[in-house]
Design an enzyme around this catalytic site. Structure first.
Site, PDB file in Angstrom:
ATOM      1  N   ILE A 104     -13.602  -1.804 -27.632  1.00  0.00           N
ATOM      2  CA  ILE A 104     -14.451  -1.379 -28.886  1.00  0.00           C
ATOM      3  C   ILE A 104     -13.699  -2.024 -30.160  1.00  0.00           C
ATOM      4  CG2 ILE A 104     -15.796   0.383 -27.991  1.00  0.00           C
ATOM      5  CD1 ILE A 104     -14.119   2.216 -29.574  1.00  0.00           C
ATOM      6  N   GLN A 121     -10.225  -1.653 -30.331  1.00  0.00           N
ATOM      7  CA  GLN A 121      -8.963  -0.798 -30.404  1.00  0.00           C
ATOM      8  C   GLN A 121      -7.942  -1.875 -29.541  1.00  0.00           C
ATOM      9  OE1 GLN A 121     -11.137  -0.667 -27.991  1.00  0.00           O
ATOM     10  NE2 GLN A 121     -10.898   1.154 -26.759  1.00  0.00           N
ATOM     11  N   GLY A 122      -8.352  -2.837 -28.581  1.00  0.00           N
ATOM     12  CA  GLY A 122      -7.271  -3.380 -28.048  1.00  0.00           C
ATOM     13  C   GLY A 122      -7.110  -2.728 -26.569  1.00  0.00           C
ATOM     14  N   ALA A 129     -12.134  10.106 -27.940  1.00  0.00           N
ATOM     15  CA  ALA A 129     -10.990  10.941 -27.886  1.00  0.00           C
ATOM     16  C   ALA A 129      -9.723  10.192 -28.000  1.00  0.00           C
ATOM     17  CB  ALA A 129     -11.143  11.804 -26.678  1.00  0.00           C
ATOM     18  N   THR A 176      -5.686   4.844 -23.558  1.00  0.00           N
ATOM     19  CA  THR A 176      -4.345   4.568 -23.224  1.00  0.00           C
ATOM     20  C   THR A 176      -3.481   5.457 -22.205  1.00  0.00           C
ATOM     21  OG1 THR A 176      -3.899   3.427 -25.199  1.00  0.00           O
ATOM     22  CG2 THR A 176      -2.063   3.928 -24.373  1.00  0.00           C
ATOM     23  N   GLY A 199      -2.501   8.809 -27.179  1.00  0.00           N
ATOM     24  CA  GLY A 199      -3.614   7.892 -28.096  1.00  0.00           C
ATOM     25  C   GLY A 199      -3.108   8.111 -29.474  1.00  0.00           C
ATOM     26  N   GLU A 254      -7.842   7.625 -33.158  1.00  0.00           N
ATOM     27  CA  GLU A 254      -8.614   8.357 -34.234  1.00  0.00           C
ATOM     28  C   GLU A 254      -7.778   8.773 -35.246  1.00  0.00           C
ATOM     29  OE1 GLU A 254     -11.783  11.012 -32.012  1.00  0.00           O
ATOM     30  OE2 GLU A 254      -9.846  10.872 -30.763  1.00  0.00           O
TER      31      GLU A 254
END
Lengths: 782, 155, 299
Positions: A487, A489-490, A529, A533, A736, A739
């Protein structure tokens, strides 16, 4: 997973994104770009114009007769409810509407213009009912009941609805004894904060295309973060066998949570079921994106917090009224996340929390980057800032004294793992020249610095799982299949790095296959969430380990060596004992011939792997206590240096700084990009953003009046720092970061504003008008 | 509703298209010519995702009628690379990390390319001003600004 | 709640060959046809249903609408179809009409200004129009083609209310002429908005001033306000004070206060009336002060 790594080459390297060439040439395919040919029909939705009412009558006959209209559907066609946690809504309202914009009927026609005309011909008669537009009122016994059937809805065992009220979930924590603690406090702060609804504002609006075949197969193409969740939820609500619903998910033009769960995607599927053979496309207008879509719900948060004379936190009472909206796709779980994280990253011995999700006649609360944490931190961090001031301590010193450390027992009873939040605070304070007052750029201007902390755990069901397939090709390249979504974010890049490193092949030889297709891609719960990763990374690592072992076994047999003596490096199998080498391409598809034409060893290599946390426990409904509420927390800090124009109230953010403990940065540049982008999204919400809701009407449903930060509004200096305290069960120690960078932004700006002005303006957005009028009220301006 | 037959040049290729009166340049590019690199983000001239060059100047293609483009020269994101060779701006934005979801990227590239064409060495303010009509929700913008500076040689 | 169309509703595009033909068509289809310039407002209003026209009559390219020219005697003439950027980029505009150039640069985005036109901005008569103030202060006169031939409309008396002007069905604005400003003029446009650029004005203050030996103060100051009244607002009472009294901090403050007291803003989603009034005072004071500093530096 705590395998000692022999060497790391591509982990920690900022390799270029896998998807970037397609994206800069215009070749990348998004859902709206898929071509369906002349059979494509256009779907438009008839929506409720009132916030609350009974549907007395719907007449679609005139619309059905309009030439070019192929089908019209209403709630009468689809009786079952849908919902990610609490199944409380219909795809189309049946007897009652509960927010402006709620779907009531839909049309599919040969052009969008005809579909629009058909909507005008659908007659709907409503009996308007009094509405609920404030969550505190909504939670009171005086409020009209919006879901009288609440007691009959399906929900999982970690949600606690209160039938007979508007409370869709009530999460509680009772730890220690707050009443006994107050008398021991040297300073107490009590304040109520109001955080408005905001929108996600991906630049790509929602789009979904559905097609049903005569044989019962249904395909949905959508811009989505949740292809598997959409398959499960839509299939159930529409009585499609789950395996017969296929979701194809190309690149997503920005998600931020709004394309998680099921928002509008069930609508074209429902229409398609009534008209097999035609692809049916629904594309939201930007205005629909604003007023009909899931929002970040509003929050009223009442905080009472106290500390002793040395600044040690003693007690917290935190009461949160979440404005869940008409339905609670995600709201109930945001409420839960806000509840179990309600202390913020502070060590507080006595805690009483009530986090309530309240039905209102507002847009539906969804998942928004941060999942409740930005709202929570806007309250809790400002309260800490006030408390530090009251007890006479420097804010940084106060935060460092009270922040959580590894081994602390959290409010839920969970023991926290090693966290680097103190390092984060230090990094931010140092970079901001904390304690140094900067000079404003001119007269009638003042400067100020602020800092705020953040924590967030992946908010998800305890058993959210990931899986991956690693397939080796005859040319030695590797295809990685995952169900998590790119999306922006990679994640595809990070997954390729994990697979390359684990297998022992060059990064350039790894592809991650897309689009995600529930028919061919392995399962992933959802791309939400900040969990990919960590969770999907573990699945990819497991799949790569599986493939690696299979390769080594084949070669070991051929070479008659122990697989333990072999390794794969840079795309070659090597023997540490004999120094033999063999390129992967000679092994992975056709196998290895035995000597003297005596047959073959091996065959195509495919590795599979999955991951699911198995250790998350339930929490007691009355006390919120349990062994392990969440998988882990990512923590960090953010600071801003800003200037205020005393003649306009306008804020200029001169510099913003972030530091987060990501465990291990698989790709440091991608981590920094998340920090910068998240920070700007957070600062944008601090300065500009608010859904202006008046009696259920959103008054600013367009870019004209819902402003977001542009290139000229953002701080020219953004510094980011990566802190690495390894995650014990993360791939290579990673956790992660997607967010978290927007979580502390509003509180950091509020803190800096106070530093600059000496007055507190606590409710975002901190618009120029709000700041100036506060100065007038305080007698600091006329 | 009337149709109009127009001819125009898109990315150096002569095109002949029949367009209804209410069709925008954006719709024509995407729906008639299959050039889906140009994105629809708001249909009201606010987000910049649909920015293309019309006779050498950037415009919101959602704010131009297709019929008005009879005889025009249009360049879209698909026309920036030449013979498989990326435009230096495309290379630069890859290097600086100015792309995340990629949805605003085509419009950003066109706006920035147009800026560099009219002003090869823009100041930082001029860069930010030139792309202030291109909303990006992912990157925070600074890496995009860096990319333009890199091409201008002013970083 | 308005739910705008995904694209433009069905509409006919008409491209007349002459002004007469265009005017006749517009007059014959009053209420359902409108002249079409840059379209940046038109598209938005058609999408959201505020305008329900059936015909867009493209008048760009008709006599005199496509050119912009500067004449040291007559001043600047901007054709109705000329996009804002083209005007802003002209060296003569930057030299002789810097206030206009400054105001243009605050309108929306660069790419939108390649379509948006000065004359379109005037014809739509939005009280928030950024460039209208400058055009009024430069003494702008609109040339209009109508049923009775060509006439001139001075901007000072052109606006009747939000979206309402002296234009009648069949009228086509052809061009705007701005006479050459007096020697030594200095201008400033200050806009208070939510974003630093590109937003609609919550308040816009245009100030133009020049030395005038016939006045007691020695200077003529002109002030126009955007977004604070049903029409773009001039503030003669404040201009009078600045003509009659010695220019100093107190006089500027007095003029700013008069500006504040003269306007009648409304509460809307962009800002409250209270904030707007206060900003009129503060930004008028700021603009006057900056202009005054430049005038005295030049002197």
């Amino acid at each position: 997973m705590a395998v000692a790594e022999k060497q790391q080459t591509v982990i920690g390297a900022s390799v270029p994104r896998l998807d970037v060439r397609e994206k800069v040439t215009g070749a990348a395919v998004y859902a709206d770009d898929i071509q369906f040919g002349p059979g494509l029909l256009h779907c438009r939705v008839k929506r409720s114009p009132i916030p609350h009412g009974i549907i007395k009558r719907i007449d679609t006959s005139k619309a059905e007769k309009l030439p070019g209209v192929k089908v019209v559907v209403t709630g009468a066609d689809f009786p079952d409810r849908i919902g990610l946690y609490l199944k409380d809504r219909h795809i189309f309202a049946r007897d009652r509407v509960r927010f402006i914009g709620e779907p009531v009927a839909a049309v599919a026609a040969v052009t969008e213009e005809i579909a629009e005309k058909a909507l005008e011909l659908i007659e709907v008669e409503y009996e308007e009912l009094p509405g609920v537009f404030d969550p505190v009122y909504g939670a009171s016994p005086e409020a009209p009941l919006l879901h009288p059937e609440l007691g009959t809805y399906e929900y999982p065992n970690f949600i606690f609805p209160k039938p007979g009220t508007n409370i869709a979930n009530h999460f509680k924590i009772r730890k220690g004894d707050t009443e006994a603690a107050w008398p021991q406090c040297a300073a107490i702060v009590e304040h109520t904060f109001r955080i408005p609804h905001v929108q996600h504002v991906p630049i790509e609006p929602h789009v979904a295309v559905a097609k049903a075949e005569e044989n019962g197969q249904v395909t949905l193409w959508a811009s989505t973060q949740s292809p598997f969740a959409q398959r499960a939820l839509i299939a159930k609500a529409l009585h499609i066998p789950e395996s017969k619903l296929r979701v194809i998910a190309p690149f997503v033009g920005g998600g931020f949570g709004c394309k998680a769960g099921v928002t509008m995607e069930a609508i074209p599927v429902a229409v398609a079921l009534k008209l097999p053979g035609y692809p049916i496309k629904l594309r939201l207008t930007r205005e629909e994106e604003f007023y009909t879509n899931f929002v970040r719900q509003g929050l009223v948060i009442k905080i009472k917090v106290g500390c002793d004379k040395d600044g040690n936190l003693l007690a917290l009472e935190n009461t949160m009224y979440w404005d869940g909206g008409a339905y609670t796709e995600y709201g109930v779980n945001v409420t839960r996340a806000g509840g179990y994280s309600s202390t913020g990253p502070y060590d507080i011995p006595n805690v009483k929390t009530d986090s309530m999700c309240v039905y209102t006649n507002h847009p539906v609360g969804g998942a928004y980057r941060g999942f409740g944490m930005a709202e929570l931190h806007t309250g809790i961090d400002q309260a800490m800032d006030m408390l530090a001031e009251k007890i006479g301590m420097d804010r940084v010193e106060f935060f460092k004294k009270n922040c959580i450390r590894g081994g602390d027992v959290l409010a839920t009873g969970m023991v926290i793992h090693d966290v680097g939040i103190e390092d984060c605070i230090d990094a931010v304070a140092r970079d901001l020249n904390w304690g140094v007052k900067e000079k404003p750029s001119g007269p009638n201007k003042v400067r100020g610095k602020g800092i705020a902390l953040a924590w967030k755990a992946p908010a998800m069901p305890p058993n959210a799982g990931s899986s991956a397939i690693v397939k080796l090709n005859a040319d030695g390249t590797v295809d990685v299949s995952v169900g998590g979504q790119e999306i922006g974010q990679g994640t595809f890049t990070v997954m390729a790095q994990i697979a390359a490193e684990t297998l022992g092949v060059p990064y350039e030889n790894v592809r991650v296959t897309g689009p995600i297709d529930t028919r061919y891609s392995p399962y992933e719960w959802q791309t939400v969430a900040s969990r990919l990763t960590w969770s999907m990374g573990n699945a990819v690592r497991n799949a790569a380990l599986d493939a690696r072992q299979k390769v080594l076994n084949v070669v070991a047999e051929a070479w008659q060596q122990d697989p333990k003596e072999l390794d794969i490096k840079n795309g070659y199998v090597i023997s540490y004992r004999t120094e033999d080498t063999m390129p992967l391409k000679d092994v992975v598809v056709y196998g290895i011939p035995k000597p003297n034409d005596q047959g073959w060893i091996g065959g195509p290599i495919v590795g599979t792997g999955s991951f699911m946390p198995t250790y998350v426990t339930g929490l007691d409904p009355e006390t919120g206590q349990g062994d392990r509420a969440v998988v882990h927390y990512t923590t960090g800090a953010q600071g801003v240096d800003l200037e205020v124009d005393l003649e306009t109230g306008q804020i200029t953010i001169l510099k913003a700084v972030s530091a987060f403990d990501v465990g291990k940065a698989i790709n440091p540049e991608l981590v920094k990009q998340q920090m910068e982008g998240g920070m700007v999204q957070g600062l944008s919400s601090a300065l500009f953003e608010e859904c202006k809701l008046e009696k259920g009407v959103m008054r600013n449903p367009s870019f004209v009046d819902y402003r977001i930060a542009t290139a000229i509004d953002v701080p020219p200096i953004m510094d980011t720092f990566i802190i690495e305290h390894a995650q014990d069960d993360g791939p290579f120690g990673a956790r992660g970061i997607g967010e978290h960078p927007l979580v502390p932004s509003i509180a950091a700006v509020a803190s800096a504003l106070h530093d600059a002005l000496g007055i507190r303006i606590t409710n975002p957005p901190f618009s120029a008008e709000k700041v100036y009028l506060a100065l007038v009220e305080a007698g600091l301006a006329k | 509703m009337g149709y109009h037959r127009i001819t125009l040049t898109v990315n150096g290729v002569m095109e002949l298209v029949d367009v209804p009166s209410n069709m925008t340049l954006l719709q024509m590019l995407r729906e008639k010519l299959g050039l889906t690199g140009t994105k629809n983000g708001c249909a009201s001239g606010e987000c910049g995702a649909c920015t293309v060059m019309l006779n050498g100047e950037p415009v919101n293609s959602c704010m131009v009628l297709a019929v008005e483009c009879d005889g025009a020269d249009v360049v879209t994101v698909e026309g920036l690379a030449k013979n498989g060779q990326l435009d230096p701006l495309q290379e630069a934005i890859i290097e600086t990390g100015g792309v995340q979801c990629g949805f605003c990227t085509p419009g950003i590239l066109i706006s920035s390319r147009a800026l560099l064409n009219r002003k090869p060495k823009p100041t930082e303010f001029e860069i930010r001003e030139a792309i202030s009509g291109n909303l990006c929700r992912c990157t925070g913008y600074n890496r995009i600004v860096e990319a333009v500076k890199k091409v201008a040689g002013t970083e | 709640m308005q739910n705008p169309h995904p694209g433009l509703p069905e509409i006919e595009y008409i491209k007349p060959a002459s002004l007469e033909e265009a005017s006749k068509f517009l007059a014959a289809h009053a209420g359902e046809a409108r002249p079409f310039l840059g379209g940046t407002d038109t598209f938005v209003r058609l999408r959201d249903g505020a305008w329900k026209d059936k015909y867009l009559v493209d008048v760009k390219g008709l006599d005199g609408t496509a050119q912009v020219s500067f004449d040291p005697e007559k001043g600047l003439t901007i054709g109705a179809g000329v996009a804002m950027n083209r005007v802003e980029a002209m060296p003569e505009v930057r030299e002789h009409y810097p206030l206009l150039a400054e105001a243009i640069r605050t309108v929306a985005s660069y790419q939108l200004r390649n379509r948006a036109t000065i004359v379109g901005n005037i014809c739509n008569a939005s009280p928030a129009g950024d460039t209208i103030g400058a055009c009024m202060l430069y003494g702008g006169v609109l040339k209009v083609f109508g049923a009775d031939g060509v006439r001139e409309e001075p901007l000072d008396t052109f606006f009747k209310g939000p979206g309402k002007t002296n234009l009648k069905p069949g009228d086509i604005a052809l061009s705007l002429t701005l006479p050459l400003p007096p020697r030594g003029h200095v201008g400033r446009y200050i806009k208070v908005a939510r974003n630093k650029l590109g937003d609609l004005a919550i308040v816009g203050v245009s100030v133009l001033a020049y030395p005038d030996a016939t006045l007691a103060s020695g200077y003529r100051f002109l002030i126009a306000l955007a977004s604070v009244a049903p029409v773009p607002l001039r503030v003669p009472a404040a201009e009078k004070v600045l003509a009659e009294k010695t220019i100093d901090e107190a006089t500027i403050a007095e003029a700013a206060q008069i500006a504040m007291d003269s306007c009648s803003p409304i509460d809307d989603v962009r800002g409250s009336a209270q904030y707007r009034k206060l900003m009129v005072r503060n930004m008028t004071r700021r603009a006057l002060t900056e202009v005054w500093q430049k005038l005295t530096q030049a002197a």
